[in-house]
Write an enzyme that holds these catalytic residues in place. Structure first.
Site, PDB file in Angstrom:
ATOM      1  N   ASN B  83       0.646  -1.431   0.150  1.00 23.83           N
ATOM      2  CA  ASN B  83      -0.268  -0.667  -0.208  1.00 23.83           C
ATOM      3  C   ASN B  83       0.915   1.726   0.045  1.00 23.83           C
ATOM      4  O   ASN B  83       0.363   2.339  -0.201  1.00 23.83           O
ATOM      5  CB  ASN B  83      -1.040   0.293   0.932  1.00 23.83           C
ATOM      6  N   ILE B  91       1.009   6.856  -0.094  1.00 21.78           N
ATOM      7  CA  ILE B  91       0.417   6.452   0.415  1.00 21.78           C
ATOM      8  C   ILE B  91      -1.105   5.759  -0.004  1.00 21.78           C
ATOM      9  O   ILE B  91      -1.585   6.987  -0.185  1.00 21.78           O
ATOM     10  CB  ILE B  91       0.105   6.297   1.844  1.00 21.78           C
ATOM     11  N   CYS B  92      -1.496   4.281   0.502  1.00 21.33           N
ATOM     12  CA  CYS B  92      -2.918   4.339   0.047  1.00 21.33           C
ATOM     13  C   CYS B  92      -3.876   4.251   1.147  1.00 21.33           C
ATOM     14  O   CYS B  92      -3.428   2.464   1.423  1.00 21.33           O
ATOM     15  CB  CYS B  92      -2.803   3.421  -1.217  1.00 21.33           C
ATOM     16  N   LEU B  93      -3.971   4.957   1.897  1.00 16.63           N
ATOM     17  CA  LEU B  93      -4.657   4.791   2.967  1.00 16.63           C
ATOM     18  C   LEU B  93      -5.859   5.655   2.609  1.00 16.63           C
ATOM     19  O   LEU B  93      -6.343   6.544   3.130  1.00 16.63           O
ATOM     20  CB  LEU B  93      -3.922   4.617   4.400  1.00 16.63           C
ATOM     21  N   GLN B 126      -1.630   0.017  -3.900  1.00 17.12           N
ATOM     22  CA  GLN B 126      -0.633   1.954  -4.573  1.00 17.12           C
ATOM     23  C   GLN B 126       0.686   0.969  -5.182  1.00 17.12           C
ATOM     24  O   GLN B 126       1.091   2.327  -6.410  1.00 17.12           O
ATOM     25  CB  GLN B 126       0.167   1.905  -3.169  1.00 17.12           C
TER      26      GLN B 126
END
Ligand SMILES: [Zn+2]
Ligand SMILES: [Zn+2]
Ligand SMILES: [Zn+2]
Ligand SMILES: [Zn+2]
EC number: 2.3.2.23
Lengths: 315, 199
Positions: B83, B91-93, B126
Site C-alpha cells: 500500500n 500511501i494508499c490509506l 498503491q
C-alpha cells in the site's frame, strides 16, 4: 469557529471542545444519532464537503443537525473567558453567555465607533481616529456626493425627456378621443359609460367615513387647504375628468340649495345622517359622491358629488 | 495559513508529544518550519512484521484547508509494502483520502499508518508489483520487506543472499537502489533483473 481555549480560566471539559476546530464550542449543533457536537460554522463547512459525522463518519445532512441539550448549553454559558479585546487592554473576565453583550460596549474594541471631536461630525472606528483628518474625509464625502448629484441630474434630464414624450402622446390620444366622441354617437355613449364606471370603481375603493361633528364643517376653505385635499384625492385614484368639478364643490358657493347658506344648513341638519360619506385618505374631509347618494333629496346633492372639509370630527 | 489549521496542528502536536506512544518510542513528530504547515513524523516498524526494528520517516504537509481536508503524508524512508509506492512513498490509506474525518488527528493518523504496516490491504494496492508478490509469494515478500527495512530503515535482519545479488549488479555498474528495485521486482532472479536493467 470556536473560542480559543487559551482564553478560558481553568480546564475546559473535553465535551465542550469542537472536534473540528479544537476550540470551545461556539453556537453548537449536534448530529442526530451519535450526538457529537460541533460549532455551527465548523460542521456546516464540513458537511458542505462531506455529509458525514466528522467523528464517526455516520451519514448526516445539514437539515438533520439539532441544537445541543440545555445541560451542554448551560455548561458552556458558565465558562469564564477573557474579552476578545484583551490584546487591546481589556481585563474583563466574563461568563461566555455575557460575552456578546460586553463586546458591543467594550471600550477597548478598536473598531468601536467614536464621534470626531474636532468638529467634522463624522463617526469613525476608534483605531482610525489617530489617522483621521477632517478636511480629507469631508473632501472625500463631497466628492462622492458630487458624483451622486451628477448621476441624479443626468437621470432627471432623461426622465424629463421621457415625460415630455409621454405628454405629447397623451395629448394626441386625447385629441383623437375627442374627435371620436364628437363624430360618433355610439362612441360618445360608450365613453360616458366608461367614465361613470370609473367613478363607481373609485368610489368603491374608498373606505366609509363617519362624521361625528357636523358643526366642524368648513364652508369656505382657503386655496392652501383646497390644494391639499386635491392632492390627496388624486393620490387615491380620483378619475381626472371629475377632480376639478369635485374640488369646485368644496366651497359653499357651489353647494346645492339645501346647503348653500348657514340658515338652510341649520334647517337640514337632520338630513346629513342620510349621506353616504367616503374617506379622503389622511385628511379631515369626506366625499359625498352622487353615485353613492342616489337616495338623497335633489336639493341636497350636486354632480358629481360634494367635498366637505372639516376642522375635526372625522372617523 | 488559516487560523483554524494552525490552531489544530499546535494542539495535535502537543497531544502527540504527551502520548504514551511517544513515550514508548512507537511514534515521533517534529516541526519542519515555524508556520506549522510541514512536519516530520516517525513510526517504528511494528513487532512480528518484516518492518520490526526499522524506523520510518514520514513527510507530513498540512493543507490550508485542514482539518476539512486530510494532511498529505508520504514515506520518506523507502519501504516494500503493497500500500506504499516503492518509488514515491505515496500511501494508499482510506482515511487519508475519502474516509478522512475532521476529528482525526496527527496521532490517530500516525497510528493508522503504523497499523497499515501490520495489516496490508493487497486488494487496494498503491504498488501493483509489491502487491502481486505479496499475494503470490508471501515468503519472498517477507524477506524482501525485511531486506528493505534493513537497508533503508536500520532494521536488524541483513539477508546475505540478497546483499550478494545487489553487489553483483553494482559491480556491473548499476546504481545500488536501481539494482535492488529490479531484483525485488523479479523475485530476486538475477537473470530477469539483469535483462530488464540492460534492455
Ligand atoms: Zn458522530
Ligand atoms: Zn469548531
Ligand atoms: Zn472588553
Ligand atoms: Zn473629524
Amino acid at each position: 469557529m470556536g473560542f480559543d481555549i487559551k482564553r478560558f480560566q481553568g480546564d475546559v471539559d473535553e465535551e465542550l471542545i469542537c472536534p473540528i476546530c479544537s476550540g470551545v464550542l461556539e453556537d453548537p449543533l449536534q448530529a442526530p444519532a451519535c450526538e457529537h457536537a460541533f460549532c455551527r460554522a465548523c460542521i456546516t463547512e464540513w458537511i458542505s464537503r462531506q455529509p458525514t459525522c466528522p467523528v464517526d463518519r455516520q451519514a448526516v445532512t445539514s437539515s438533520q443537525l439539532r441544537p445541543v441539550p440545555r445541560i451542554l448549553r448551560n455548561l458552556l454559558s458558565r465558562l469564564c473567558t477573557s474579552c476578545d479585546n484583551a490584546p487591546h487592554g481589556c481585563n474583563a473576565v466574563l461568563k461566555l453567555d455575557s460575552l456578546a453583550s460586553h463586546l458591543v460596549e467594550c471600550e477597548y474594541n478598536p473598531k468601536r465607533l467614536m464621534p470626531c471631536e474636532a468638529g467634522c461630525g463624522l463617526v469613525i472606528p476608534k483605531d482610525e481616529l489617530a489617522e483621521h483628518n477632517c478636511v480629507r474625509e469631508l473632501r472625500a464625502l463631497i466628492a462622492t456626493q458630487q458624483g451622486k448629484l451628477t448621476d441624479y441630474q443626468q437621470e432627471l434630464t432623461e426622465q424629463r425627456l421621457i415625460i415630455n414624450e409621454h405628454k405629447r402622446e397623451l395629448a394626441l390620444l386625447k385629441e383623437f378621443m375627442r374627435a371620436m366622441r364628437v363624430s360618433n354617437p355610439t362612441m360618445r355613449a360608450l365613453a360616458d359609460q366608461m367614465e361613470r364606471e370609473e367613478v363607481v370603481r373609485w368610489a368603491n375603493s374608498l373606505s366609509r367615513a363617519r362624521v361625528t361633528r357636523w358643526g366642524g364643517m368648513i364652508s369656505t376653505p382657503d386655496d392652501v387647504l383646497q390644494m391639499m385635499i386635491k392632492r390627496s384625492l388624486s393620490e387615491s385614484g380620483c378619475p381626472p375628468h371629475i377632480i376639478d368639478d369635485l374640488m369646485e364643490n368644496c366651497h359653499e358657493r357651489r353647494w346645492p340649495p339645501g346647503l348653500s347658506s348657514l340658515e338652510t344648513r341649520q334647517n337640514n341638519r337632520r338630513l346629513y345622517e342620510k349621506y353616504v360619506c367616503k374617506r379622503v385618505p389622511g385628511k379631515q374631509a369626506v366625499l359625498v359622491l352622487q353615485c353613492d347618494n342616489t337616495h338623497v333629496d335633489e336639493h341636497m346633492m350636486v354632480e358629481p358629488g360634494l367635498v366637505m372639509i372639516f376642522a375635526h370630527g372625522i372617523e | 495559513m488559516a487560523n483554524i489549521a494552525a490552531k489544530r496542528i499546535k494542539r495535535e502536536f502537543k497531544e502527540v508529544m504527551k502520548s504514551e506512544e511517544v513515550a514508548g518510542g512507537a511514534i515521533k513528530l517534529e516541526l519542519v518550519n515555524d508556520s506549522w504547515t510541514e512536519l516530520k513524523g516517525q513510526i517504528a516498524g511494528p513487532p512480528d512484521t518484516p518492518y520490526e526494528g526499522g524506523t520510518f520517516l514520514l513527510e507530513i504537509k498540512v493543507p490550508e484547508t485542514y482539518p476539512f481536508n486530510p494532511p498529505k503524508i508520504r514515506f520518506m524512508t523507502k519501504i516494500w509494502h503493497p500500500n506504499v509506492s516503492s518509488v514515491t512513498g505515496a500511501i494508499c490509506l482510506d482515511i487519508l483520502k475519502d474516509q478522512w474525518a475532521a476529528a482525526l488527528t496527527l496521532r490517530t493518523v500516525l497510528l493508522s499508518i503504523q497499523a497499515l504496516l501490520s495489516a496490508a490491504e493487497p486488494n487496494d494496492p498503491q504498488d501493483a508489483v509489491v502487491a502481486k508478490q505479496y499475494r503470490e509469494s508471501p515468503q519472498l515478500f517477507n524477506l524482501t520487506a525485511k531486506h528493505w527495512t534493513n537497508v533503508y530503515a536500520g532494521g536488524p535482519s541483513s539477508i546475505f543472499d540478497f546483499n550478494q545479488k545487489v553487489q553483483l549488479l553494482i559491480d556491473m555498474g548499476i546504481d545500488e537502489h536501481q539494482a535492488r528495485v529490479a531484483l525485488s521486482t523479479y523475485d530476486w532472479e538475477l537473470e530477469r533483473a539483469t535483462e530488464q536493467l540492460f534492455s
